[in-house]
Scaffold this motif. Structure first.
Motif, PDB file in Angstrom:
ATOM      1  N   LEU A  79       0.813  -1.223   0.000  1.00  0.00           N
ATOM      2  CA  LEU A  79       0.000   0.000   0.000  1.00  0.00           C
ATOM      3  C   LEU A  79       0.843   1.267   0.000  1.00  0.00           C
ATOM      4  CD1 LEU A  79      -2.929  -1.110   2.312  1.00  0.00           C
ATOM      5  CD2 LEU A  79      -2.892  -0.898  -0.174  1.00  0.00           C
ATOM      6  N   ASP A  80       2.075   1.162   0.450  1.00  0.00           N
ATOM      7  CA  ASP A  80       3.023   2.274   0.289  1.00  0.00           C
ATOM      8  C   ASP A  80       4.426   1.695   0.389  1.00  0.00           C
ATOM      9  OD1 ASP A  80       3.786   2.128   3.058  1.00  0.00           O
ATOM     10  OD2 ASP A  80       2.013   3.318   3.561  1.00  0.00           O
ATOM     11  N   ASN A  81       5.425   2.559   0.362  1.00  0.00           N
ATOM     12  CA  ASN A  81       6.809   2.057   0.339  1.00  0.00           C
ATOM     13  C   ASN A  81       7.473   2.037   1.706  1.00  0.00           C
ATOM     14  OD1 ASN A  81       6.884   1.523  -2.431  1.00  0.00           O
ATOM     15  ND2 ASN A  81       7.239   3.698  -2.877  1.00  0.00           N
ATOM     16  N   THR A  82       6.668   2.241   2.762  1.00  0.00           N
ATOM     17  CA  THR A  82       7.248   2.241   4.098  1.00  0.00           C
ATOM     18  C   THR A  82       7.680   0.825   4.490  1.00  0.00           C
ATOM     19  OG1 THR A  82       5.682   3.967   4.669  1.00  0.00           O
ATOM     20  CG2 THR A  82       6.871   2.938   6.496  1.00  0.00           C
ATOM     21  N   LEU A  83       8.941   0.716   4.920  1.00  0.00           N
ATOM     22  CA  LEU A  83       9.465  -0.574   5.354  1.00  0.00           C
ATOM     23  C   LEU A  83       9.663  -0.561   6.862  1.00  0.00           C
ATOM     24  CD1 LEU A  83      12.185  -1.128   2.581  1.00  0.00           C
ATOM     25  CD2 LEU A  83       9.870  -2.059   2.640  1.00  0.00           C
ATOM     26  N   VAL A  84       9.536  -1.719   7.474  1.00  0.00           N
ATOM     27  CA  VAL A  84       9.803  -1.832   8.908  1.00  0.00           C
ATOM     28  C   VAL A  84      10.804  -2.966   9.139  1.00  0.00           C
ATOM     29  CG1 VAL A  84       7.635  -0.891   9.801  1.00  0.00           C
ATOM     30  CG2 VAL A  84       7.729  -3.295   9.140  1.00  0.00           C
ATOM     31  N   ASP A  85      11.575  -2.818  10.221  1.00  0.00           N
ATOM     32  CA  ASP A  85      12.473  -3.894  10.630  1.00  0.00           C
ATOM     33  C   ASP A  85      11.647  -5.031  11.218  1.00  0.00           C
ATOM     34  OD1 ASP A  85      14.890  -2.809   9.899  1.00  0.00           O
ATOM     35  OD2 ASP A  85      15.165  -1.767  11.805  1.00  0.00           O
ATOM     36  N   SER A  86      11.989  -6.235  10.862  1.00  0.00           N
ATOM     37  CA  SER A  86      11.250  -7.390  11.356  1.00  0.00           C
ATOM     38  C   SER A  86      12.234  -8.453  11.830  1.00  0.00           C
ATOM     39  CB  SER A  86      10.373  -7.924  10.218  1.00  0.00           C
ATOM     40  OG  SER A  86       9.779  -9.144  10.569  1.00  0.00           O
ATOM     41  N   TRP A  87      12.184  -8.754  13.129  1.00  0.00           N
ATOM     42  CA  TRP A  87      12.968  -9.872  13.671  1.00  0.00           C
ATOM     43  C   TRP A  87      12.087 -11.103  13.547  1.00  0.00           C
ATOM     44  CZ3 TRP A  87      17.873 -10.609  15.279  1.00  0.00           C
ATOM     45  CH2 TRP A  87      18.662  -9.490  15.574  1.00  0.00           C
ATOM     46  N   GLU A  88      12.364 -11.960  12.591  1.00  0.00           N
ATOM     47  CA  GLU A  88      11.452 -13.060  12.304  1.00  0.00           C
ATOM     48  C   GLU A  88      11.989 -14.411  12.714  1.00  0.00           C
ATOM     49  OE1 GLU A  88       9.836 -12.970   8.259  1.00  0.00           O
ATOM     50  OE2 GLU A  88       9.508 -10.817   8.542  1.00  0.00           O
ATOM     51  N   GLY A  89      11.039 -15.252  13.070  1.00  0.00           N
ATOM     52  CA  GLY A  89      11.319 -16.662  13.269  1.00  0.00           C
ATOM     53  C   GLY A  89      10.476 -17.458  12.301  1.00  0.00           C
ATOM     54  N   CYS A  90      10.673 -18.763  12.294  1.00  0.00           N
ATOM     55  CA  CYS A  90       9.948 -19.618  11.348  1.00  0.00           C
ATOM     56  C   CYS A  90       9.868 -21.025  11.941  1.00  0.00           C
ATOM     57  CB  CYS A  90      10.694 -19.651  10.014  1.00  0.00           C
ATOM     58  SG  CYS A  90       9.907 -20.683   8.761  1.00  0.00           S
ATOM     59  N   LEU A  91       8.693 -21.636  11.840  1.00  0.00           N
ATOM     60  CA  LEU A  91       8.542 -22.995  12.374  1.00  0.00           C
ATOM     61  C   LEU A  91       9.468 -23.975  11.665  1.00  0.00           C
ATOM     62  CD1 LEU A  91       4.649 -23.194  12.719  1.00  0.00           C
ATOM     63  CD2 LEU A  91       6.325 -22.754  14.534  1.00  0.00           C
ATOM     64  N   SER A  92       9.888 -23.627  10.460  1.00  0.00           N
ATOM     65  CA  SER A  92      10.789 -24.511   9.713  1.00  0.00           C
ATOM     66  C   SER A  92      12.260 -24.240  10.020  1.00  0.00           C
ATOM     67  CB  SER A  92      10.545 -24.360   8.201  1.00  0.00           C
ATOM     68  OG  SER A  92       9.245 -24.801   7.877  1.00  0.00           O
ATOM     69  N   ILE A  93      12.520 -23.175  10.801  1.00  0.00           N
ATOM     70  CA  ILE A  93      13.896 -22.846  11.204  1.00  0.00           C
ATOM     71  C   ILE A  93      13.860 -22.621  12.719  1.00  0.00           C
ATOM     72  CG2 ILE A  93      15.918 -21.410  10.681  1.00  0.00           C
ATOM     73  CD1 ILE A  93      14.450 -20.332   8.213  1.00  0.00           C
ATOM     74  N   PRO A  94      13.664 -23.685  13.493  1.00  0.00           N
ATOM     75  CA  PRO A  94      13.370 -23.517  14.916  1.00  0.00           C
ATOM     76  C   PRO A  94      14.504 -22.851  15.688  1.00  0.00           C
ATOM     77  CG  PRO A  94      13.460 -25.854  14.288  1.00  0.00           C
ATOM     78  CD  PRO A  94      13.649 -25.073  13.046  1.00  0.00           C
ATOM     79  N   ASN A  95      14.072 -22.028  16.665  1.00  0.00           N
ATOM     80  CA  ASN A  95      14.997 -21.389  17.619  1.00  0.00           C
ATOM     81  C   ASN A  95      15.973 -20.413  16.995  1.00  0.00           C
ATOM     82  OD1 ASN A  95      14.006 -22.625  20.006  1.00  0.00           O
ATOM     83  ND2 ASN A  95      14.953 -24.530  19.310  1.00  0.00           N
ATOM     84  N   ILE A  96      15.638 -19.930  15.805  1.00  0.00           N
ATOM     85  CA  ILE A  96      16.499 -18.968  15.118  1.00  0.00           C
ATOM     86  C   ILE A  96      15.682 -17.717  14.788  1.00  0.00           C
ATOM     87  CG2 ILE A  96      17.652 -18.546  12.892  1.00  0.00           C
ATOM     88  CD1 ILE A  96      19.441 -20.248  14.496  1.00  0.00           C
TER      89      ILE A  96
ATOM     90  N   GLY B  95       8.703 -20.633  -2.234  1.00  0.00           N
ATOM     91  CA  GLY B  95       9.965 -21.290  -1.920  1.00  0.00           C
ATOM     92  C   GLY B  95      11.010 -20.380  -1.294  1.00  0.00           C
ATOM     93  N   THR B  96      10.569 -19.257  -0.766  1.00  0.00           N
ATOM     94  CA  THR B  96      11.486 -18.277  -0.169  1.00  0.00           C
ATOM     95  C   THR B  96      11.432 -18.381   1.354  1.00  0.00           C
ATOM     96  OG1 THR B  96      11.193 -16.777  -2.030  1.00  0.00           O
ATOM     97  CG2 THR B  96      12.006 -15.805   0.005  1.00  0.00           C
ATOM     98  N   LEU B  97      12.601 -18.373   1.989  1.00  0.00           N
ATOM     99  CA  LEU B  97      12.682 -18.409   3.449  1.00  0.00           C
ATOM    100  C   LEU B  97      13.217 -17.076   3.966  1.00  0.00           C
ATOM    101  CD1 LEU B  97      14.179 -21.990   3.927  1.00  0.00           C
ATOM    102  CD2 LEU B  97      11.778 -21.295   4.113  1.00  0.00           C
ATOM    103  N   LEU B  98      12.984 -16.818   5.241  1.00  0.00           N
ATOM    104  CA  LEU B  98      13.366 -15.513   5.793  1.00  0.00           C
ATOM    105  C   LEU B  98      14.852 -15.220   5.625  1.00  0.00           C
ATOM    106  CD1 LEU B  98      14.849 -15.405   8.917  1.00  0.00           C
ATOM    107  CD2 LEU B  98      12.745 -16.588   9.469  1.00  0.00           C
ATOM    108  N   ILE B  99      15.685 -16.258   5.661  1.00  0.00           N
ATOM    109  CA  ILE B  99      17.127 -16.008   5.542  1.00  0.00           C
ATOM    110  C   ILE B  99      17.483 -15.428   4.176  1.00  0.00           C
ATOM    111  CG2 ILE B  99      17.934 -17.686   7.257  1.00  0.00           C
ATOM    112  CD1 ILE B  99      18.442 -19.592   4.847  1.00  0.00           C
ATOM    113  N   ASP B 100      16.648 -15.715   3.163  1.00  0.00           N
ATOM    114  CA  ASP B 100      16.907 -15.172   1.821  1.00  0.00           C
ATOM    115  C   ASP B 100      16.752 -13.659   1.793  1.00  0.00           C
ATOM    116  OD1 ASP B 100      16.986 -17.855   1.187  1.00  0.00           O
ATOM    117  OD2 ASP B 100      14.939 -17.884   0.403  1.00  0.00           O
ATOM    118  N   ARG B 101      15.973 -13.122   2.718  1.00  0.00           N
ATOM    119  CA  ARG B 101      15.661 -11.692   2.714  1.00  0.00           C
ATOM    120  C   ARG B 101      16.485 -10.899   3.724  1.00  0.00           C
ATOM    121  NH1 ARG B 101      11.639 -10.384  -0.581  1.00  0.00           N
ATOM    122  NH2 ARG B 101      10.065 -11.940  -1.138  1.00  0.00           N
TER     123      ARG B 101
END
Ligand code: ZN
Length: 174
Positions: free
Chosen positions: A90-107, A150-156
């Motif tokens: 909806l606009d170009n505002t980006l936010v920092d995101s500390w993400e986890g993933c059930l497929s990459i546990p404890n990271i 097929g994209t995981l958070l580590i790719d971004r």
């Protein structure tokens, strides 16, 4: 109720592009798959889960965040079941995101996501819907849509320097 096994990073299925859901949506089997996704997401305390994470290469994800006193900074949102989802920024505002993933546990890892999006999808009955989402809900939707491609958070991640174990994330970065 059926809690399914969540595939972990390294499983090649997590790198596949999932296919469009068509007429099978209304079959009992597919509706059961949706229920199993919801059960698995809730059992794992995930904010969202995508079908390829349980080895089903179809374009569907679920997301939900209930009130959680352990995460007071996370705004709750209701359950969404998104079939063949698309996202419009909806606009170009980006936010920092500390993400986890059930497929990459404890990271955890830090990346940028769009702050405001329009989620466009059909629900489990096949009815089209659009929902404006922001902040955490928008981040979860972007994360889950990535799984369908097929994209995981580590790719971004801009830098691997923020690749962090959950315990250290809570200690130093939360
Ligand atoms: Zn994930």
């Amino acid at each position: 109720m059926a809690v399914l096994e969540v595939l972990k990073m390294g499983n090649p299925l997590l790198r596949e592009t999932s296919i469009i859901v068509e007429n099978e949506l209304k079959t009992n089997e597919f509706q059961q798959t949706i229920d199993n996704l919801i059960d698995t997401m809730r059992f794992q305390n995930g904010a969202g889960i995508a079908a390829p994470q349980v080895g089903i290469l179809k374009r569907v994800f679920t997301m939900e965040m209930e009130e959680n006193h352990r995460y007071p900074n996370k705004t709750p949102f209701p359950i969404y079941i998104a079939i063949n989802p698309e996202i419009e920024f909806l606009d170009n505002t980006l936010v920092d995101s500390w993400e986890g993933c059930l497929s990459i546990p404890n990271i955890r890892g830090k990346l940028k996501r769009h702050k405001r999006i329009l989620l466009k999808a059909t629900d489990r009955n096949g009815d089209y819907f659009e929902e404006e989402l922001d902040n955490f809900a928008a981040i979860v939707a972007q994360h889950e849509l990535d799984h369908l491609n097929g994209t995981l958070l580590i790719d971004r991640m801009e830098s691997m320097e923020t690749l962090t174990f959950q315990e250290e994330y809570e200690k130093y970065w939360m």
